[in-house]
Design a protein around this motif. Structure first.
Motif, PDB file in Angstrom:
ATOM      1  N   GLY A  57       1.105  -1.118   0.055  1.00 56.75           N
ATOM      2  CA  GLY A  57       0.175   0.142  -0.048  1.00 56.75           C
ATOM      3  C   GLY A  57       0.863   1.424   0.146  1.00 56.75           C
ATOM      4  N   ARG A  58       1.717   1.221   0.815  1.00 56.07           N
ATOM      5  CA  ARG A  58       2.873   2.584   0.873  1.00 56.07           C
ATOM      6  C   ARG A  58       3.409   2.704  -0.247  1.00 56.07           C
ATOM      7  NH1 ARG A  58       6.059   2.633   6.482  1.00 56.07           N
ATOM      8  NH2 ARG A  58       4.075   2.146   7.823  1.00 56.07           N
ATOM      9  N   ILE A  59       3.889   1.610  -1.158  1.00 49.89           N
ATOM     10  CA  ILE A  59       4.676   1.753  -2.293  1.00 49.89           C
ATOM     11  C   ILE A  59       3.584   2.327  -3.603  1.00 49.89           C
ATOM     12  CG2 ILE A  59       5.773   0.287  -4.183  1.00 49.89           C
ATOM     13  CD1 ILE A  59       6.736  -1.675  -2.162  1.00 49.89           C
ATOM     14  N   ARG A  60       2.391   1.819  -3.440  1.00 51.33           N
ATOM     15  CA  ARG A  60       1.400   2.243  -4.640  1.00 51.33           C
ATOM     16  C   ARG A  60       1.209   3.572  -4.551  1.00 51.33           C
ATOM     17  NH1 ARG A  60      -0.934  -3.129  -3.171  1.00 51.33           N
ATOM     18  NH2 ARG A  60      -0.305  -4.263  -5.096  1.00 51.33           N
ATOM     19  N   ARG A  61       1.705   4.499  -3.527  1.00 50.52           N
ATOM     20  CA  ARG A  61       1.529   5.812  -3.606  1.00 50.52           C
ATOM     21  C   ARG A  61       2.433   6.570  -4.514  1.00 50.52           C
ATOM     22  NH1 ARG A  61       2.288   6.353   2.824  1.00 50.52           N
ATOM     23  NH2 ARG A  61       0.757   4.953   3.454  1.00 50.52           N
ATOM     24  N   TYR A  62       3.426   5.806  -4.654  1.00 50.18           N
ATOM     25  CA  TYR A  62       4.445   6.296  -5.512  1.00 50.18           C
ATOM     26  C   TYR A  62       4.540   5.726  -7.007  1.00 50.18           C
ATOM     27  CZ  TYR A  62       6.661   7.516  -1.274  1.00 50.18           C
ATOM     28  OH  TYR A  62       6.773   8.125   0.035  1.00 50.18           O
ATOM     29  N   MET A  63       3.840   4.318  -7.201  1.00 51.87           N
ATOM     30  CA  MET A  63       4.341   3.796  -8.622  1.00 51.87           C
ATOM     31  C   MET A  63       3.131   2.596  -8.415  1.00 51.87           C
ATOM     32  SD  MET A  63       7.540   2.268 -10.057  1.00 51.87           S
ATOM     33  CE  MET A  63       8.033   4.045 -10.250  1.00 51.87           C
TER      34      MET A  63
END
Length: 152
Positions: free
Chosen positions: A25-31
């Motif tokens: 979920g955190r990564i998906r804020r960026y890419m």
């Protein structure tokens, strides 16, 4: 750039699944991020298991992707170096960056030659534990690239 993480076998333990969900979920804020479970092989000799699992992995990898294989014999880098590598891939127009965690017996020699080898540590971790460790490091890379205070 799209990010994909492939791993052999299902994430069995709830704490592992929770950590995967958190960092994904955190990564998906960026890419954009795609997580793919590849069926593991059972009941064969180690080399045959590697060959079959790598054949399944191969089907998930487009020809133009940049491939990073987690392997105990791979290059070790610190978090800022991983961030620099990810940033370079992103900025150079790589369409898809794929990280791969193999099965219990790793990758076939042929498959290992397909990508860049990366080791998270000289220590040995279970394949289950490596999943959230890798995702946390990818998330950390994005926070470094964006000058955020997570990495200090």
């Amino acid at each position: 750039m799209k990010l994909k993480v492939l791993w052999v076998g299902k994430s069995r333990d709830q704490w592992v699944r929770d950590a995967i969900d958190e960092y994904a979920g955190r990564i998906r804020r960026y890419m954009p991020l795609d997580l793919v479970d590849i069926r593991d092989e059972k009941g064969a000799e180690a080399e045959e298991m590697r060959r079959r699992e790598c054949g399944r992995l191969e089907k998930q990898i487009p020809p133009n992707a940049t491939l990073i294989l987690l392997d105990e014999r791979g290059e070790q880098m610190d978090s800022p170096a991983l961030a620099a590598f990810v940033g370079k891939q992103r900025d150079s127009g790589v369409s898809e960056l794929i990280f791969v965690i193999g099965g219990a017996y790793g990758f076939s020699e042929e498959f290992r030659r397909r990508g860049r080898l990366l080791s998270l540590s000289r220590m040995t971790f279970t394949h289950q534990m490596v999943r959230p460790f890798l995702l946390e490091q990818i998330y950390r890379a994005f926070t470094i690239l964006n000058g955020e205070p997570y990495h200090h």
